[in-house]
Design a protein around this motif. Structure first.
Motif, PDB file in Angstrom:
ATOM      1  N   PHE A   1      20.381  91.441 -77.290  1.00 53.54           N
ATOM      2  CA  PHE A   1      20.252  90.310 -78.208  1.00 53.54           C
ATOM      3  C   PHE A   1      19.729  90.741 -79.575  1.00 53.54           C
TER       4      PHE A   1
ATOM      5  N   VAL B   1      17.105  84.024 -71.530  1.00 49.43           N
ATOM      6  CA  VAL B   1      17.881  84.993 -70.748  1.00 49.43           C
ATOM      7  C   VAL B   1      16.927  86.071 -70.203  1.00 49.43           C
TER       8      VAL B   1
ATOM      9  N   TYR C   1      17.720  81.516 -76.981  1.00 48.55           N
ATOM     10  CA  TYR C   1      18.411  82.041 -75.800  1.00 48.55           C
ATOM     11  C   TYR C   1      17.389  82.313 -74.709  1.00 48.55           C
TER      12      TYR C   1
ATOM     13  N   TYR D   1      31.195  91.354 -74.375  1.00 48.35           N
ATOM     14  CA  TYR D   1      30.148  90.321 -74.276  1.00 48.35           C
ATOM     15  C   TYR D   1      29.605  90.019 -75.690  1.00 48.35           C
TER      16      TYR D   1
ATOM     17  N   HIS E   1      26.460  77.472 -71.423  1.00 46.66           N
ATOM     18  CA  HIS E   1      27.151  78.710 -71.790  1.00 46.66           C
ATOM     19  C   HIS E   1      27.642  79.480 -70.551  1.00 46.66           C
TER      20      HIS E   1
ATOM     21  N   ASP F   1      29.494  86.542 -77.880  1.00 50.25           N
ATOM     22  CA  ASP F   1      28.252  85.916 -78.336  1.00 50.25           C
ATOM     23  C   ASP F   1      28.256  85.695 -79.848  1.00 50.25           C
TER      24      ASP F   1
ATOM     25  N   ASP G   1      20.344  77.871 -75.380  1.00 51.62           N
ATOM     26  CA  ASP G   1      21.344  78.508 -74.528  1.00 51.62           C
ATOM     27  C   ASP G   1      20.607  78.907 -73.257  1.00 51.62           C
TER      28      ASP G   1
ATOM     29  N   GLY H   1      23.252  79.783 -68.064  1.00 53.21           N
ATOM     30  CA  GLY H   1      24.016  81.030 -68.094  1.00 53.21           C
ATOM     31  C   GLY H   1      24.703  81.402 -66.798  1.00 53.21           C
ATOM     32  N   ALA H   2      25.067  80.382 -65.990  1.00 53.94           N
ATOM     33  CA  ALA H   2      25.738  80.679 -64.724  1.00 53.94           C
ATOM     34  C   ALA H   2      27.115  81.269 -64.997  1.00 53.94           C
ATOM     35  N   ASN H   3      27.615  82.004 -64.032  1.00 54.88           N
ATOM     36  CA  ASN H   3      28.960  82.551 -64.129  1.00 54.88           C
ATOM     37  C   ASN H   3      29.842  81.803 -63.146  1.00 54.88           C
TER      38      ASN H   3
ATOM     39  N   GLN I   1      17.958  91.829 -71.156  1.00 57.32           N
ATOM     40  CA  GLN I   1      19.011  91.741 -72.180  1.00 57.32           C
ATOM     41  C   GLN I   1      18.433  91.741 -73.601  1.00 57.32           C
TER      42      GLN I   1
ATOM     43  N   HIS J   1      19.329  83.127 -61.729  1.00 50.15           N
ATOM     44  CA  HIS J   1      19.672  82.052 -62.663  1.00 50.15           C
ATOM     45  C   HIS J   1      18.623  80.944 -62.670  1.00 50.15           C
TER      46      HIS J   1
HETATM   47  N1  ARG Z   1      26.116  84.720 -67.984  1.00 52.74           N
HETATM   48  C1  ARG Z   1      25.108  85.637 -68.386  1.00 52.74           C
HETATM   49  C2  ARG Z   1      24.503  86.337 -67.167  1.00 52.74           C
HETATM   50  O1  ARG Z   1      24.649  85.900 -66.039  1.00 52.74           O
HETATM   51  C3  ARG Z   1      23.989  84.971 -69.156  1.00 52.74           C
HETATM   52  C4  ARG Z   1      24.419  84.341 -70.443  1.00 52.74           C
HETATM   53  C5  ARG Z   1      23.296  84.274 -71.433  1.00 52.74           C
HETATM   54  N2  ARG Z   1      23.681  83.659 -72.693  1.00 52.74           N
HETATM   55  C6  ARG Z   1      24.378  84.290 -73.649  1.00 52.74           C
HETATM   56  N3  ARG Z   1      24.680  83.628 -74.741  1.00 52.74           N
HETATM   57  N4  ARG Z   1      24.742  85.534 -73.539  1.00 52.74           N
HETATM   58  O2  ARG Z   1      23.855  87.350 -67.356  1.00 52.74           O
END
Ligand code: ARG
Length: 587
Positions: free
Chosen positions: A356, A348, A346, A324, A159, A328, A119, A122-124, A352, A133
């Protein structure tokens, strides 16, 4: 291929046994005093305690048992009880020659192939990619390639974050700007237009604008929350806008990730997991995993050995909304169902980590995963500017990834134009390839969990521990090989015993390739490969500077050089492929 150190360990173990000692003492390491010897075995020091004997006596016995073997050019016992040795050139060359013929250059596949999901990215959606990112994409891609190379079945999943308040913010802002769009007409029953009501540029302007508004205007924020709720609960018009946002964003994201040489097998989104939530919640309740805490539904994840506070994992807020965490956990259910992985990794931001830990413990406790399913959080540090603070644009804003890449490419372009006369077009193309190596190597050469300082001047330098230096070395080898093949053929491709020190040193670095890849895969640590390619490049350049390769008069010797160069090039190219970049033909 068996690793060279393992082979040597076996030889030493046998010798210890033959001399009457336990074979577990026969452990060899690369010498930390290269001025004295290439390798050493310190087992006699440890054995001395067990056998109540002076260590040098044991070392003497072992050396006596080894003296007729063909692996060593020199082997001696040194007081108080070390065994120092150098490898025999013939023996070393035959190992290197075997690497040359091996399709994995001596590396091994895992005995048991793992099914791994990574994973990363992790872009939004609807938010431009920013440097935060970058690390996830760069590190995740490299780890994916390393695990694939070592024989695992790996899928990378981007993701995408597409299920949060940002969607409601965009919808609300759009409604204020263009209230007449059919999406906002509650009585509309027809099909919605295929064409999106905005471009990516507009979308990227809308989001920050709406976000800023929501910070000042509580009423606007409430509307956005409401819109998010309606989107998540079946408002058809909002759903159609959401779909447009995703389509427009994903097209743009793919372009950006392509530029980074980052490719995902899966383009899953947070929203894809939503359908698993109702059953998951019911299941957790039915099995008494949950309790109510101040109205919210939570699962306790604290363990006896915890020294820090460990808050429970919240599944539903008191108003019934999901979080969130919920997404997950549901994503884990989806992944188990669709792929049945034995490892999920993951990549990340390390901030975080606590989050996790809660999610993983909750997934284990509620048995969403099998007992032997590994869940790994690979947290990375922050990319800082030269001032030691998180990297920003000159005017203090968030740096967009596109702009960052452009800055690096421009710096490399200027260097190329300074040095040589190539066409502007070629220089631009080359700068893209070299710039990417600067960016990725600058990141990957640090241990992932550490913060690092983004330093364009240092990263783009053609000298030192940088991506461009590694590429420069590969280009140098390519050019020698091209010159050779322009006028000659290879008559014998066997790699012969080294005649000079720098040649032997090059071989000695090369044989560490399988060891490097094995530990990079085991520790999920691309920086190991960076250290290796740097060492290999240094060893090659040293050899190059004191050897007349193309002017060598002995044809057999010359052919052997060419084979050694070819292997060096292959190993360097494979290594940078695993790091996620490539080399140009010239630079
Ligand atoms: N979109 C999240 C961010 O910008 C990261 C996602 C990471 N992956 C996950 N499974 N939570 O912080």
């Amino acid at each position: 291929m068996k690793k060279l150190l393992d082979k040597l360990n076996e030889v030493f173990s046998e010798a210890f046994e033959q001399a009457g000692y336990d074979k577990s003492f026969g452990k060899v390491v690369i010498s930390n005093r290269p001025d004295l010897c290439e390798y050493q075995c310190n087992g006699a020091m440890a054995a001395a305690k067990q056998y109540k004997k002076a260590p040098f006596m044991i070392a003497d016995d072992v050396v006596a048992a080894l003296k007729d073997r063909n692996e060593f050019a020199k082997i001696e016992s040194v007081k108080p009880g070390f065994i120092n040795f150098d490898l025999d050139g013939e023996y070393l060359a035959s190992y290197v020659d075997e690497m040359r013929m091996d399709e994995m250059y001596g590396c091994n596949k895992n005995e048991q192939s793992d099914k791994v999901i990574i994973d990363y990215g992790g872009a939004n959606v609807a938010k431009p990619l920013h440097v935060g990112h970058l690390r996830s994409a760069v590190i995740g891609e490299s780890i994916k390639r390393i695990l694939q190379f070592t024989g695992n079945d790996v899928v990378g999943d981007v993701h995408l974050g597409d299920w949060g308040l940002q969607m409601g913010l965009i919808i609300t802002e759009l409604k204020e700007r263009k209230p007449d769009l059919v999406y906002f007409d509650e009585n509309y029953t027809g099909e919605y237009p295929k064409e999106a009501p905005f471009t990516i540029a507009e979308l990227e302007e809308i989001y920050p604008c709406a976000n800023a508004k929501s910070k000042e205007d509580e009423d606007f924020k409430e509307k956005a929350r409401q819109a998010t709720y309606e989107l998540q609960n079946g408002n058809a018009g909002y759903h159609a806008i959401w779909q447009h946002i995703i389509n427009v964003s994903v097209t743009d994201l793919k372009k950006n990730y392509d530029n980074l040489n980052v490719h995902f097998e899966l383009w899953k989104k947070e929203s894809d997991a939503q359908k698993y939530i109702p059953d998951m919640v019911q299941y957790m309740k039915d099995n008494n995993y949950t309790r109510i805490s101040e109205g919210a539904l939570v699962v306790d994840v604290v363990e006896e050995t915890d020294t820090k506070e460990m808050p429970p994992c919240m599944i539903l807020k008191s108003n019934g909304a999901t979080l969130y965490n919920t997404t997950d956990l549901a994503t884990i259910i989806e992944r188990m169902k669709l792929f049945d992985p034995n490892h999920i990794i993951y990549v990340v931001d390390k901030r975080q980590e606590l989050y996790f830990t809660q999610v993983f413990r909750c997934a284990r406790k509620t048995k969403l995963v099998n007992e032997d399913t590994k869940l790994t959080f690979l947290g990375f540090g922050t990319m800082n500017g030269k001032d030691g603070k998180p990297f920003k644009t000159r005017d203090g804003g968030v740096m967009r990834l596109e702009n960052l890449i452009k800055e690096i490419n421009d710096a490399v372009y200027d260097k190329i134009m300074e040095n040589r006369d190539v066409s502007e077009e070629e220089a631009r193309e080359t700068a893209k390839i070299v710039g990417l190596s600067a960016l990725k190597y600058g990141d990957l050469s640090n241990q992932a969990s550490k913060d690092y300082i983004f330093d364009i001047d240092r990263f783009t330098s053609f000298e030192g521990n940088t991506g461009p230096y590694i590429l420069y070395t590969i280009v140098r080898i390519k050019s020698i090989l091209n010159k050779f093949y322009e006028t000659e053929k290879l008559e014998n491709n066997k790699i012969l015993s080294p005649k000079k020190e720098s040649q032997k040193e090059l071989m000695e670095v090369l044989v560490g390739f399988n060891e490097t890849i094995e530990s990079a895969a085991k520790e999920l640590a691309p920086h190991r490969i960076c250290s290796f390619v740097y060492e290999l490049s240094n060893a090659f350049n040293k050899f190059y500077h004191d050897t007349k390769i193309l002017a060598c008069e002995d044809k057999e010797e010359k052919d052997s050089y060419i084979s050694l160069l070819t292997l060096t090039k292959s190993v360097l190219e494979k290594s940078i492929e695993l790091l996620g970049f490539t080399a140009p033909d010239r630079m």
